[in-house]
Design a protein around this motif. Structure first.
Motif, short mmCIF file in Angstrom:
data_model
loop_
_atom_site.label_atom_id
_atom_site.label_comp_id
_atom_site.label_asym_id
_atom_site.label_seq_id
_atom_site.Cartn_x
_atom_site.Cartn_y
_atom_site.Cartn_z
N PHE A 133 118.29 33.97 51.54
CA PHE A 133 119.62 34.28 51.05
C PHE A 133 120.54 34.72 52.19
N LEU A 134 120.00 35.52 53.12
CA LEU A 134 120.80 35.98 54.25
C LEU A 134 121.16 34.82 55.19
N ARG A 135 120.24 33.89 55.38
CA ARG A 135 120.55 32.69 56.17
C ARG A 135 121.64 31.86 55.48
N TYR A 136 121.53 31.79 54.15
CA TYR A 136 122.56 31.08 53.38
C TYR A 136 123.91 31.78 53.55
N GLY A 137 123.91 33.12 53.50
CA GLY A 137 125.15 33.86 53.69
C GLY A 137 125.76 33.62 55.05
N GLU A 138 124.91 33.54 56.08
CA GLU A 138 125.41 33.26 57.43
C GLU A 138 126.05 31.88 57.48
N ALA A 139 125.38 30.89 56.88
CA ALA A 139 125.93 29.53 56.87
C ALA A 139 127.24 29.47 56.11
N GLN A 140 127.33 30.21 55.00
CA GLN A 140 128.58 30.23 54.23
C GLN A 140 129.70 30.90 55.02
N ALA A 141 129.37 31.93 55.78
CA ALA A 141 130.38 32.59 56.62
C ALA A 141 130.96 31.61 57.62
N VAL A 142 130.10 30.83 58.26
CA VAL A 142 130.56 29.85 59.24
C VAL A 142 131.39 28.76 58.56
N ARG A 143 130.98 28.37 57.37
CA ARG A 143 131.65 27.28 56.67
C ARG A 143 133.00 27.70 56.08
N ASN A 144 133.10 28.92 55.60
CA ASN A 144 134.28 29.31 54.82
C ASN A 144 135.29 30.18 55.57
N SER A 145 134.92 30.69 56.72
CA SER A 145 135.80 31.64 57.41
C SER A 145 136.81 30.93 58.32
N ALA A 146 138.01 31.46 58.32
CA ALA A 146 139.02 31.00 59.29
C ALA A 146 138.71 31.56 60.66
N ALA A 147 138.00 32.68 60.71
CA ALA A 147 137.57 33.28 61.96
C ALA A 147 136.35 34.15 61.69
N ILE A 148 135.46 34.23 62.66
CA ILE A 148 134.30 35.11 62.59
C ILE A 148 134.35 36.06 63.77
N ILE A 149 134.26 37.35 63.48
CA ILE A 149 134.26 38.38 64.50
C ILE A 149 132.81 38.76 64.79
N CYS A 150 132.37 38.54 66.03
CA CYS A 150 131.05 38.95 66.49
C CYS A 150 131.20 40.23 67.29
N ILE A 151 130.30 41.16 67.10
CA ILE A 151 130.46 42.45 67.78
C ILE A 151 129.89 42.45 69.19
N SER A 152 129.31 41.32 69.62
CA SER A 152 128.85 41.21 71.01
C SER A 152 128.80 39.74 71.40
N GLN A 153 128.85 39.50 72.70
CA GLN A 153 128.71 38.15 73.21
C GLN A 153 127.31 37.62 72.94
N ALA A 154 126.31 38.50 72.99
CA ALA A 154 124.93 38.10 72.72
C ALA A 154 124.81 37.54 71.31
N LEU A 155 125.47 38.18 70.34
CA LEU A 155 125.44 37.70 68.96
C LEU A 155 126.17 36.37 68.84
N LYS A 156 127.30 36.24 69.51
CA LYS A 156 128.03 34.97 69.51
C LYS A 156 127.17 33.85 70.07
N ASP A 157 126.47 34.12 71.15
CA ASP A 157 125.60 33.11 71.76
C ASP A 157 124.52 32.65 70.80
#
Length: 372
Positions: A133-157
């Motif tokens: 479910f959490l992986r699904y939520g992550e995929a939905q965030a990428v699919r539906n968001s106009a922008a995603i805020i990552c709290i670190s470059q490591a997380l963005k990578d």
């Protein structure tokens, strides 16, 4: 322009946690800038802090069943549907689980921005269904968001590795740190916990397997003359926390303080010798920034998020090697660097680099672009 923002994905402003702290600090500043914010919280966690808020902030408690893995699901769905009937310019989702429902405002042509604090699906406390479910939520965030805020470059990578070229979607905005204060009665506070000034190492964080606390306790069990104070509580990991206490049961110098906040936490930070953080995985590691702001030396596991935030200001060790912890602790004590000029400079550096005003400014710019 002033925005009407719906915030979804936290337990309550009264709770102690990274997401809750982020929302409190960020939205108090955005409210000062004239934005109107509605924060949806879970009713059973609703407390005094939810009632003492800014005139531009409304907190709405929602019912959800007190069942692990279910309460967040029901709450996030409830909040998403309820917010659809509000005249909001922006839906701001916190974390992966609630983001599973970001498809609802997207289908209604509403603007969505998601803040991702960590890849929660990697946490061992979750079972197979929750991880999916959490992986699904992550995929939905990428699919539906106009922008995603990552709290670190490591997380963005990490997100780029999973989802490919989404660079324009992803933005790195670090958390800030609140300038530290030392309570007048700090010595009495820590004495009540069985501690004395500059005579204990400090760990602050949730008692969960990802924090690798068993390796830390194993190391301090071989250094029985040194005190270790652990601040934090389990999050659906009570059996793990019990195992940690059993590991430390024969060592009186390992002290579990539970969850602290306010003056108690400030006192424990301000009078510690150093912070040690053996985590295996971090989105950012806010406690490390807080410790540096208090002028504490930091001994950290050698992971990308720690390297990113502390740079050359920390001592690093292999998180799988308890002997490396011992070596670095003894070296820190031997060289007597716990209150050196370099540490003072590190405190100034941490406060200048990580401040909530800049976090709010950068986030506001992202919101404005997303809504334009």
């Amino acid at each position: 322009m002033n925005l009407r923002i719906a915030v979804i994905g936290l337990k309550s402003l009264s709770c102690v946690g990274g997401t809750e702290h982020y929302v409190r600090e960020l939205y108090s500043r955005l409210a000062d800038s004239g934005h109107h914010i509605t924060i949806y919280v879970q009713r059973r966690y609703h407390g005094e802090a939810d009632r003492r808020v800014h005139q531009n902030i409304e907190v709405i408690p929602l019912w959800s069943p007190p069942i692990k893995g279910i309460e967040t699901f029901v709450y996030a769905f409830h909040a998403s549907v309820k917010a659809l009937f509000g005249n909001f310019d922006l839906f701001h989702y916190q974390s992966l689980g609630p983001s599973a429902f970001s498809i609802l405002p997207r289908l209604c042509r509403r603007t969505v921005v998601t803040t991702i604090q960590s890849q929660d699906w990697s946490f061992s406390k979750w079972g197979p269904f929750a991880k999916c479910f959490l992986r699904y939520g992550e995929a939905q965030a990428v699919r539906n968001s106009a922008a995603i805020i990552c709290i670190s470059q490591a997380l963005k990578d990490d997100l780029l590795k999973t989802y490919g070229d989404t660079g324009k979607l992803l933005h790195v905005v670090h958390h800030g740190v609140t300038p530290p204060s030392t309570p007048i009665n700090s010595h009495k506070i820590i004495e009540a916990f069985g501690l004395t000034q500059r005579n204990y190492a400090l760990f602050v964080g949730r008692l969960v397997p990802e924090k690798n606390i068993e390796t830390l306790i194993g190391a301090f069990n071989t250094m029985p003359d040194l005190k270790l104070a652990l601040v934090g509580a389990p999050t659906y990991t009570e059996s793990y926390a019990l195992g940690l206490k059993q590991m430390a049961s024969s060592n009186r110098n390992i002290i579990f303080l539970g969850e602290l906040r306010g003056a108690d936490l400030a006192a424990v930070y301000s009078l510690a010798s150093f912070l040690i953080h053996p985590s295996l995985n971090e989105g950012l590691g806010l406690v490390v920034i807080e410790a540096m702001a208090y002028g504490l030396p930091v001994i950290l596991s050698d992971i990308p998020a720690h390297r990113e935030i502390a740079e050359t200001a920390a001592i690093y060790f292999d998180p799988s090697d308890s002997s490396a912890i011992c070596t670095n602790v003894h070296e820190l004590i031997r060289t007597n660097t716990t209150r050196s000029h370099n540490v003072t400079e590190t405190a100034r550096w941490a406060l200048s680099k990580y401040n909530w005003t800049e976090t709010a400014r950068a986030t506001e710019a992202i919101f404005t672009r997303a809504c334009s």
